[in-house]
Motif scaffolding. Structure first.
Motif, PDB file in Angstrom:
ATOM      1  N   LYS A  49     -10.428  -8.027  -3.702  1.00 13.25           N
ATOM      2  CA  LYS A  49     -10.407  -6.651  -3.214  1.00 13.25           C
ATOM      3  C   LYS A  49      -9.388  -6.505  -2.088  1.00 13.25           C
ATOM      4  CE  LYS A  49     -14.345  -4.563  -3.783  1.00 13.25           C
ATOM      5  NZ  LYS A  49     -15.735  -4.179  -3.593  1.00 13.25           N
ATOM      6  N   LEU A  50      -8.588  -5.452  -2.167  1.00 15.24           N
ATOM      7  CA  LEU A  50      -7.579  -5.197  -1.142  1.00 15.24           C
ATOM      8  C   LEU A  50      -8.171  -4.285  -0.050  1.00 15.24           C
ATOM      9  CD1 LEU A  50      -4.540  -5.620  -0.361  1.00 15.24           C
ATOM     10  CD2 LEU A  50      -4.083  -3.470  -1.556  1.00 15.24           C
ATOM     11  N   GLY A  51      -8.929  -4.902   0.836  1.00 12.07           N
ATOM     12  CA  GLY A  51      -9.479  -4.184   1.985  1.00 12.07           C
ATOM     13  C   GLY A  51     -10.221  -2.924   1.590  1.00 12.07           C
ATOM     14  N   LYS A  52     -10.095  -1.903   2.439  1.00  9.02           N
ATOM     15  CA  LYS A  52     -10.868  -0.677   2.235  1.00  9.02           C
ATOM     16  C   LYS A  52     -10.355   0.171   1.080  1.00  9.02           C
ATOM     17  CE  LYS A  52      -8.254   1.582   5.915  1.00  9.02           C
ATOM     18  NZ  LYS A  52      -8.288   1.922   7.333  1.00  9.02           N
ATOM     19  N   THR A  53      -9.226  -0.221   0.490  1.00 11.42           N
ATOM     20  CA  THR A  53      -8.788   0.521  -0.698  1.00 11.42           C
ATOM     21  C   THR A  53      -9.817   0.338  -1.817  1.00 11.42           C
ATOM     22  OG1 THR A  53      -7.563  -1.237  -1.855  1.00 11.42           O
ATOM     23  CG2 THR A  53      -6.367  -0.018  -0.137  1.00 11.42           C
ATOM     24  N   ASP A 201      -3.910   1.234   5.520  1.00  6.38           N
ATOM     25  CA  ASP A 201      -4.751   0.689   4.442  1.00  6.38           C
ATOM     26  C   ASP A 201      -4.480  -0.781   4.163  1.00  6.38           C
ATOM     27  OD1 ASP A 201      -5.927   3.276   3.751  1.00  6.38           O
ATOM     28  OD2 ASP A 201      -3.939   3.784   2.988  1.00  6.38           O
ATOM     29  N   ALA A 202      -3.214  -1.191   4.298  1.00  4.72           N
ATOM     30  CA  ALA A 202      -2.858  -2.568   3.890  1.00  4.72           C
ATOM     31  C   ALA A 202      -1.596  -3.017   4.623  1.00  4.72           C
ATOM     32  CB  ALA A 202      -2.634  -2.619   2.383  1.00  4.72           C
ATOM     33  N   ALA A 203      -1.410  -4.331   4.671  1.00  3.05           N
ATOM     34  CA  ALA A 203      -0.205  -4.888   5.293  1.00  3.05           C
ATOM     35  C   ALA A 203       0.217  -6.141   4.536  1.00  3.05           C
ATOM     36  CB  ALA A 203      -0.463  -5.225   6.760  1.00  3.05           C
ATOM     37  N   MET A 204       1.528  -6.344   4.463  1.00  4.20           N
ATOM     38  CA  MET A 204       2.062  -7.577   3.864  1.00  4.20           C
ATOM     39  C   MET A 204       2.730  -8.369   4.983  1.00  4.20           C
ATOM     40  SD  MET A 204       4.441  -8.243   0.535  1.00  4.20           S
ATOM     41  CE  MET A 204       5.918  -7.373   0.976  1.00  4.20           C
ATOM     42  N   CYS A 224      -8.134  -7.325  11.328  1.00  4.86           N
ATOM     43  CA  CYS A 224      -7.804  -6.503  10.157  1.00  4.86           C
ATOM     44  C   CYS A 224      -8.983  -6.438   9.194  1.00  4.86           C
ATOM     45  CB  CYS A 224      -6.573  -7.049   9.448  1.00  4.86           C
ATOM     46  SG  CYS A 224      -5.059  -6.636  10.319  1.00  4.86           S
ATOM     47  N   ALA A 225      -9.661  -7.555   9.029  1.00  5.26           N
ATOM     48  CA  ALA A 225     -10.829  -7.557   8.126  1.00  5.26           C
ATOM     49  C   ALA A 225     -11.866  -6.558   8.621  1.00  5.26           C
ATOM     50  CB  ALA A 225     -11.422  -8.956   8.048  1.00  5.26           C
ATOM     51  N   LYS A 226     -12.106  -6.552   9.937  1.00  6.36           N
ATOM     52  CA  LYS A 226     -13.089  -5.603  10.505  1.00  6.36           C
ATOM     53  C   LYS A 226     -12.642  -4.169  10.302  1.00  6.36           C
ATOM     54  CE  LYS A 226     -15.191  -8.372  14.094  1.00  6.36           C
ATOM     55  NZ  LYS A 226     -14.688  -9.007  15.288  1.00  6.36           N
ATOM     56  N   ALA A 227     -11.340  -3.933  10.375  1.00  8.24           N
ATOM     57  CA  ALA A 227     -10.802  -2.571  10.220  1.00  8.24           C
ATOM     58  C   ALA A 227     -10.610  -2.198   8.748  1.00  8.24           C
ATOM     59  CB  ALA A 227      -9.474  -2.461  10.973  1.00  8.24           C
ATOM     60  N   GLY A 228     -10.864  -3.127   7.856  1.00 10.06           N
ATOM     61  CA  GLY A 228     -10.738  -2.840   6.417  1.00 10.06           C
ATOM     62  C   GLY A 228      -9.310  -2.835   5.916  1.00 10.06           C
ATOM     63  N   ILE A 229      -8.402  -3.436   6.676  1.00  8.09           N
ATOM     64  CA  ILE A 229      -6.996  -3.463   6.253  1.00  8.09           C
ATOM     65  C   ILE A 229      -6.797  -4.611   5.258  1.00  8.09           C
ATOM     66  CG2 ILE A 229      -4.612  -3.821   7.040  1.00  8.09           C
ATOM     67  CD1 ILE A 229      -5.490  -2.549   9.736  1.00  8.09           C
ATOM     68  N   GLY A 230      -6.369  -4.279   4.062  1.00  6.21           N
ATOM     69  CA  GLY A 230      -6.121  -5.295   3.043  1.00  6.21           C
ATOM     70  C   GLY A 230      -4.865  -6.088   3.375  1.00  6.21           C
ATOM     71  N   LEU A 231      -4.890  -7.402   3.080  1.00  7.68           N
ATOM     72  CA  LEU A 231      -3.761  -8.256   3.460  1.00  7.68           C
ATOM     73  C   LEU A 231      -3.117  -8.928   2.247  1.00  7.68           C
ATOM     74  CD1 LEU A 231      -5.322  -9.895   6.649  1.00  7.68           C
ATOM     75  CD2 LEU A 231      -3.564  -8.109   6.568  1.00  7.68           C
ATOM     76  N   VAL A 232      -1.801  -8.890   2.229  1.00  5.82           N
ATOM     77  CA  VAL A 232      -1.013  -9.546   1.183  1.00  5.82           C
ATOM     78  C   VAL A 232      -0.086 -10.534   1.882  1.00  5.82           C
ATOM     79  CG1 VAL A 232       0.718  -9.182  -0.621  1.00  5.82           C
ATOM     80  CG2 VAL A 232      -1.118  -7.504  -0.291  1.00  5.82           C
ATOM     81  N   ALA A 233       0.030 -11.735   1.317  1.00  2.00           N
ATOM     82  CA  ALA A 233       0.864 -12.783   1.934  1.00  2.00           C
ATOM     83  C   ALA A 233       2.219 -12.859   1.241  1.00  2.00           C
ATOM     84  CB  ALA A 233       0.162 -14.136   1.818  1.00  2.00           C
ATOM     85  N   MET A 234       3.254 -13.075   2.033  1.00  2.00           N
ATOM     86  CA  MET A 234       4.584 -13.361   1.480  1.00  2.00           C
ATOM     87  C   MET A 234       5.148 -14.579   2.205  1.00  2.00           C
ATOM     88  SD  MET A 234       7.017 -10.462   3.214  1.00  2.00           S
ATOM     89  CE  MET A 234       6.727  -9.882   4.881  1.00  2.00           C
ATOM     90  N   LYS A 235       6.252 -15.091   1.697  1.00  2.00           N
ATOM     91  CA  LYS A 235       6.892 -16.280   2.281  1.00  2.00           C
ATOM     92  C   LYS A 235       5.872 -17.419   2.453  1.00  2.00           C
ATOM     93  CE  LYS A 235      10.673 -13.720   4.338  1.00  2.00           C
ATOM     94  NZ  LYS A 235      10.413 -12.452   3.634  1.00  2.00           N
ATOM     95  N   THR A 236       5.126 -17.634   1.393  1.00  2.00           N
ATOM     96  CA  THR A 236       4.012 -18.572   1.459  1.00  2.00           C
ATOM     97  C   THR A 236       4.430 -20.041   1.360  1.00  2.00           C
ATOM     98  OG1 THR A 236       3.715 -18.237  -0.910  1.00  2.00           O
ATOM     99  CG2 THR A 236       2.296 -16.971   0.555  1.00  2.00           C
TER     100      THR A 236
END
Ligand code: SF4
Length: 404
Positions: A49-53, A201-204, A224-236
């Motif tokens: 799930k992508l956060g609060k979306t 809503d989300a951040a990468m 961010c988890a508490k605020a419901g912001i969905g997280l996407v990772a890059m440059k992994t």
């Protein structure tokens, strides 16, 4: 975007193991820290799930920083294999990334509804009207809406302020469903700032084994988890800009090959161990890389605890190989004269991605006066302040020579 996985992709042994779904478990132990990555149905792409979306996105997304017009087969295969989070941007592939995805949607009626489509443009802009820029992107993508729009590459949460009312209006107009930002500079501060807002809503973010265990990153992720912001990772992959393939990294590669998968795949698994990361946005411009990453995403096994520890030790041992993106430190130390970590990122594209054109393109997008003064700035204070201990002056010289 994630760094490219340059090496081989799947070994036959690993491919067979992956096809057998449970094979890797023989070489691994459940770490017990990855509840959301546990037990996907064999052969299917796990989703989170992508956060609060509330939207469930695949754990592996397609980073589209390349010409997708001439890679339609790759889009087709990503779609077929469940890689249905597609990330693009106004300038990717010289505009050919958005255009190619648009061509795919036009030639494959019905595909658009399967894809969680993300695009973005820089807050720095070119004096153009933001709505016009968004609409031009939608036209290239041959769609009426984006699932998610990111303001691209912010370095401070203040960069988002001018977009607050605009994003609300674009959502109301049905041109985007969700809104957020991407960042590879001062990521932790951007996330901590975002968690105080109720309209992100989300951040990468840049996120990998080198960054994931620092207390500040932990605090930022939890906020961010508490605020419901969905997280996407890059440059992994955690590469660049100084060098890759150190002795320690070669040893690591050997360790994971013994277990039947590549160190590149292991780096992805390390990121998936963090349940707050909904998806990895991975630059996959070839079927070899795509198939290796899909196999890894579908595999059920978590990294063993000792494997995670190996990564933590590697991060420490090769600290001075990696720019951590804490640009406020070095830029402050040179009075803002040079955006040091932007130049470091160009070096990473050159050396780790092996994408010289991209490296030179991004470098050329820096203001002319900035590029001109690269060799005239005294970096000694910045070097003393750099938490990674990077030889900044030497790296700026190399950047000037390789990229100018
Ligand atoms: S050069 Fe050093 S201080 Fe600057 S962003 Fe990179 S790691 Fe941080």
């Amino acid at each position: 975007m994630d760094e490219k996985n340059h090496d081989t992709g799947l070994s036959r042994r690993n491919f067979l193991k992956t096809a057998g779904a449970a094979g890797l478990a023989a070489g691994l132990m459940p770490a017990g820290v990855s509840a959301q990555s546990a037990a996907p149905q064999a052969g299917t792409m796990p989703r989170r799930k992508l956060g609060k979306t509330g939207v469930e996105v695949p754990v592996l997304g397609l980073g589209g920083m390349f010409d997708t017009v001439n890679n339609q087969l790759l889009l087709k295969q990503a779609h077929a294999w469940g890689v249905t989070y597609w990330d693009t941007a106004e300038g990717y592939g010289g505009g050919l990334s958005e255009e190619g995805m648009g061509r795919y949607f036009s030639r494959n009626p019905g595909a658009r509804k399967d894809i969680f489509l993300v695009s973005k443009f820089s807050h720095k802009g070119s004096g153009q009207d933001n709505t016009a820029r968004l609409e031009a992107g939608l036209k290239r993508l041959q769609t009426d809406y984006l699932d998610l729009f990111f303001v691209h590459a912010i370095s401070s949460i203040d960069d988002m302020t001018p977009f607050k009312d605009w994003a609300k209006a674009m959502k109301a107009a049905g041109k985007m469903k969700y809104f957020g930002f991407s960042t590879h500079t001062n990521m932790e501060d951007c996330l901590l700032g975002a968690a105080k807002l109720d309209w992100i809503d989300a951040a990468m973010i840049t996120y990998n084994y080198r960054l994931m265990h620092t207390p500040k990153m932990r605090e930022a992720m939890d906020s961010c988890a508490k605020a419901g912001i969905g997280l996407v990772a890059m440059k992994t992959q955690g590469g660049g800009p100084v060098k890759t393939d150190s002795e320690a990294e070669l040893k690591l590669a050997g360790r994971f090959l013994e277990k039947g998968f590549t160190d590149k795949q292991a780096r992805l698994k390390a990121v998936w161990e963090e349940p707050l990361i909904a998806s990895i946005c991975s630059q996959m411009p070839s079927l070899t890389i795509l198939s290796a990453n899909v196999a890894c995403a579908r595999d059920r096994a978590s990294l063993a605890r000792e494997d995670v520890d190996v990564f933590t030790k590697l991060a420490h041992a090769t600290k001075d190989n990696y720019c951590a993106g804490c640009g406020a430190i070095c830029q402050g130390a040179v009075d803002g004269l040079v955006p040091v970590n932007d130049v470091m990122r160009c070096l990473m594209y050159y050396r780790d991605y092996g994408d010289r054109d991209l490296a030179r393109e991004v470098f050329a997008s820096l203001p002319e006066e900035t590029r001109a003064r690269l060799l005239d700035v005294d970096y000694s204070t910045a070097e003393r302040a750099c938490p990674q201990g990077l030889a900044i002056a030497q790296l700026m010289r190399e950047a000037s020579s390789l990229l100018a």
